[in-house]
Design an enzyme around this catalytic site. Sequence first.
Site, PDB file in Angstrom:
ATOM      1  N   GLY A   7      62.916 -10.036 -40.430  1.00  0.00           N
ATOM      2  CA  GLY A   7      63.389 -10.399 -39.300  1.00  0.00           C
ATOM      3  C   GLY A   7      62.632 -11.395 -38.434  1.00  0.00           C
ATOM      4  O   GLY A   7      61.594 -11.262 -37.818  1.00  0.00           O
ATOM      5  N   LEU A   8      62.890 -12.760 -38.641  1.00  0.00           N
ATOM      6  CA  LEU A   8      62.320 -13.791 -37.984  1.00  0.00           C
ATOM      7  C   LEU A   8      62.536 -13.780 -36.474  1.00  0.00           C
ATOM      8  O   LEU A   8      63.901 -14.417 -36.294  1.00  0.00           O
ATOM      9  CB  LEU A   8      62.288 -15.137 -38.518  1.00  0.00           C
ATOM     10  CG  LEU A   8      61.665 -15.534 -39.916  1.00  0.00           C
ATOM     11  CD1 LEU A   8      61.804 -16.759 -40.421  1.00  0.00           C
ATOM     12  CD2 LEU A   8      59.956 -15.180 -39.798  1.00  0.00           C
ATOM     13  N   SER A   9      62.064 -13.510 -35.576  1.00  0.00           N
ATOM     14  CA  SER A   9      62.390 -13.395 -34.045  1.00  0.00           C
ATOM     15  C   SER A   9      61.943 -14.877 -33.301  1.00  0.00           C
ATOM     16  O   SER A   9      62.404 -15.072 -32.201  1.00  0.00           O
ATOM     17  CB  SER A   9      61.506 -12.293 -33.678  1.00  0.00           C
ATOM     18  OG  SER A   9      60.193 -12.508 -33.418  1.00  0.00           O
ATOM     19  N   GLY A  10      61.037 -15.843 -34.092  1.00  0.00           N
ATOM     20  CA  GLY A  10      60.664 -16.877 -33.435  1.00  0.00           C
ATOM     21  C   GLY A  10      59.397 -16.688 -32.695  1.00  0.00           C
ATOM     22  O   GLY A  10      58.984 -17.407 -31.928  1.00  0.00           O
ATOM     23  N   ASP A  13      54.292 -13.029 -34.440  1.00  0.00           N
ATOM     24  CA  ASP A  13      53.825 -11.995 -35.562  1.00  0.00           C
ATOM     25  C   ASP A  13      54.868 -11.849 -36.760  1.00  0.00           C
ATOM     26  O   ASP A  13      54.389 -11.699 -37.794  1.00  0.00           O
ATOM     27  CB  ASP A  13      54.185 -10.596 -34.727  1.00  0.00           C
ATOM     28  CG  ASP A  13      53.192 -10.506 -33.528  1.00  0.00           C
ATOM     29  OD1 ASP A  13      52.026 -11.051 -33.565  1.00  0.00           O
ATOM     30  OD2 ASP A  13      53.621  -9.760 -32.590  1.00  0.00           O
ATOM     31  N   SER A  14      56.132 -12.216 -36.369  1.00  0.00           N
ATOM     32  CA  SER A  14      57.073 -12.141 -37.773  1.00  0.00           C
ATOM     33  C   SER A  14      56.909 -13.344 -38.471  1.00  0.00           C
ATOM     34  O   SER A  14      57.083 -13.522 -39.734  1.00  0.00           O
ATOM     35  CB  SER A  14      58.629 -12.188 -37.102  1.00  0.00           C
ATOM     36  OG  SER A  14      58.862 -13.059 -36.231  1.00  0.00           O
ATOM     37  N   MET A  33      68.031 -12.737 -35.671  1.00  0.00           N
ATOM     38  CA  MET A  33      69.250 -11.757 -35.129  1.00  0.00           C
ATOM     39  C   MET A  33      69.676 -12.522 -33.856  1.00  0.00           C
ATOM     40  O   MET A  33      68.617 -12.696 -32.951  1.00  0.00           O
ATOM     41  CB  MET A  33      68.850 -10.583 -34.803  1.00  0.00           C
ATOM     42  CG  MET A  33      68.663  -9.634 -36.145  1.00  0.00           C
ATOM     43  SD  MET A  33      67.890  -7.919 -35.910  1.00  0.00           S
ATOM     44  CE  MET A  33      66.243  -8.328 -36.464  1.00  0.00           C
ATOM     45  N   CYS A 100      66.838  -0.212 -30.160  1.00  0.00           N
ATOM     46  CA  CYS A 100      66.959  -1.321 -30.639  1.00  0.00           C
ATOM     47  C   CYS A 100      66.685  -1.337 -31.955  1.00  0.00           C
ATOM     48  O   CYS A 100      67.330  -1.884 -33.213  1.00  0.00           O
ATOM     49  CB  CYS A 100      66.625  -2.547 -29.986  1.00  0.00           C
ATOM     50  SG  CYS A 100      66.936  -4.200 -30.601  1.00  0.00           S
ATOM     51  N   GLY A 124      57.499  -7.990 -37.650  1.00  0.00           N
ATOM     52  CA  GLY A 124      56.076  -8.189 -37.299  1.00  0.00           C
ATOM     53  C   GLY A 124      55.733  -7.182 -36.547  1.00  0.00           C
ATOM     54  O   GLY A 124      54.883  -7.615 -35.636  1.00  0.00           O
ATOM     55  N   CYS A 200      64.440  -5.958 -25.570  1.00  0.00           N
ATOM     56  CA  CYS A 200      64.503  -6.398 -27.103  1.00  0.00           C
ATOM     57  C   CYS A 200      65.421  -7.499 -27.264  1.00  0.00           C
ATOM     58  O   CYS A 200      66.571  -7.184 -27.049  1.00  0.00           O
ATOM     59  CB  CYS A 200      64.754  -5.004 -27.947  1.00  0.00           C
ATOM     60  SG  CYS A 200      64.850  -5.202 -29.707  1.00  0.00           S
TER      61      CYS A 200
END
Length: 395
Positions: A7-10, A13-14, A33, A100, A124, A200
Site C-alpha cells: 500500500g503505497l501512500s505517498g 514509510d511505505s 488507495m 480504516c 509502512g 487516515c
Amino acid sequence: MKRVVVGLSGGVDSSVAAYLLKEQGYEVIGLFMKNWHDDSVTISKECPWLDDSNDAMLVAEKLGIPFQTVDLSEEYKERIVDYMFNEYEKGRTPNPDVLCNREIKFDVFMKIALSLGADYVATGHYCRKSETKVNGEPVYQLLSGKDQNKDQSYFLCQLSQEQLSKTLFPIGELQKSEVRKIAAEQDLVTAEKKDSQGLCFIGKVRLPEFLQQKLQPKEGAIVEIDASEEIYQNETPSFSNKIEELEFLSSKYQYDPKDGKIVGKHQGAHYFTKGQRKGLAVGGTPEPLFVIETSVEDNVIYTGQGKDHPGIYRRALLISPEETHWVRPDLKIENGEEMKVQARIRYRQPLQEATLHQTEKGLYVVFEKPQASITEGQFVAWHLDDELIGSGVIS
C-alpha cells in the site's frame, strides 16, 4: 518469488517498505488507495490525495515496480465516514484510523491484492509480526515497533489471525531516522516529506465542518462543575461481590446542569469529546477548562478547570461482548477469569498496568492508576510485554 502488494501512500514509510521488500527478493507491486473525493472538507494544502498519489507513482517508477491506483472511496464512505457520523451522533468519539486498517487496508484492499495473485500485503506501519506454535498450529503475533516513539501496533489492534497471516511490516525493526536515511540514500522523492496528520487518507479534515455536513449545529450550554462538588467527595462503598465493584469503578459521574454554573454556549455537544480543551471559547478562568462529559441527549457540555480536575479521571472501563476482539484467540479469558496486562486507551499513551476481568456483561479493564478522559467509542488495546493480544471499543 513471492508476490507482495504494498500500500503505497505517498509517504516515506511505505516507500521504504517497498524498497526493502524488493531488496529481499520479493516481486513487488505498488497500489495507491484513493479513499476520498470531496475536496470541500479538506484543507487542500495540507495533504491532497493528488500529491500523494503522484509521489507514490514516482517512488514506484524509481524502484522499477508496477503501480496502479484503486478507488475505494465508496467503501470508505460506507464503512468509515458513515460510521463516524453515526458514532458522533450518539455522543461517542470514534477512531477512524483503527477502523480504516480493519475495514479498508486489511479487508477491501487486501482482497484486491489477493485477487492480483499476491501472497502478502505490506504496509509502512511501525510494528512487527512474529510466529509461534500453539498445539502444533501456527499462531501470528502482533508486536510493537522497535521505534518506541513511532510504535503503531495500536492502530492495528483489530486485526485477525487471518489478516496477520498475509501481512508484512518491513520497517518494524527500524527507527524512523533509519527509514529517512534509507529513503535519502535511494534518492526517493518522499525522503524529506512530512508525516501526514489527520484522518487516515483524507488528509487534514476540519472535523467540525466535516461533521456539520451531516450533524446540524444546535446551540447548548457549557456548564462548569467545581472540583469541590459533593459528587466527587463520596466514599468508596463496600461491595458484596466483584461484579458490584467492577460496575462501580467503571461507572461515569452523572451530571445535571444544576450541579454547576453556565459559563458559555456551544454549537452542538456532538462536536466535542472528553479531555478536549480547544474550541470551548470560554475565557477568564484561572485554569483552562477541559471537557469532562458531554450529553448529546440534553445537548450540554460539562467542563472542569485544570487537567487534574477529578471529573477527568476513572479507574476502569467496560467493553461489550460484541466489541471485544482477541488478536490472539488462544489467549482469550473465559467468564469469571482475569488476566494481568498492560493497556493503553489512546495511541501515544505509555502502556499502563491493568487487569482484565471477563464477566457476563462484558470485559472490564481495571487500571492500577486512574486514567484521564476514558472516552466512549475509542479503542483500548492490551499487551503482554511487547505483544498486542487484544482490543475493544470503550462502551
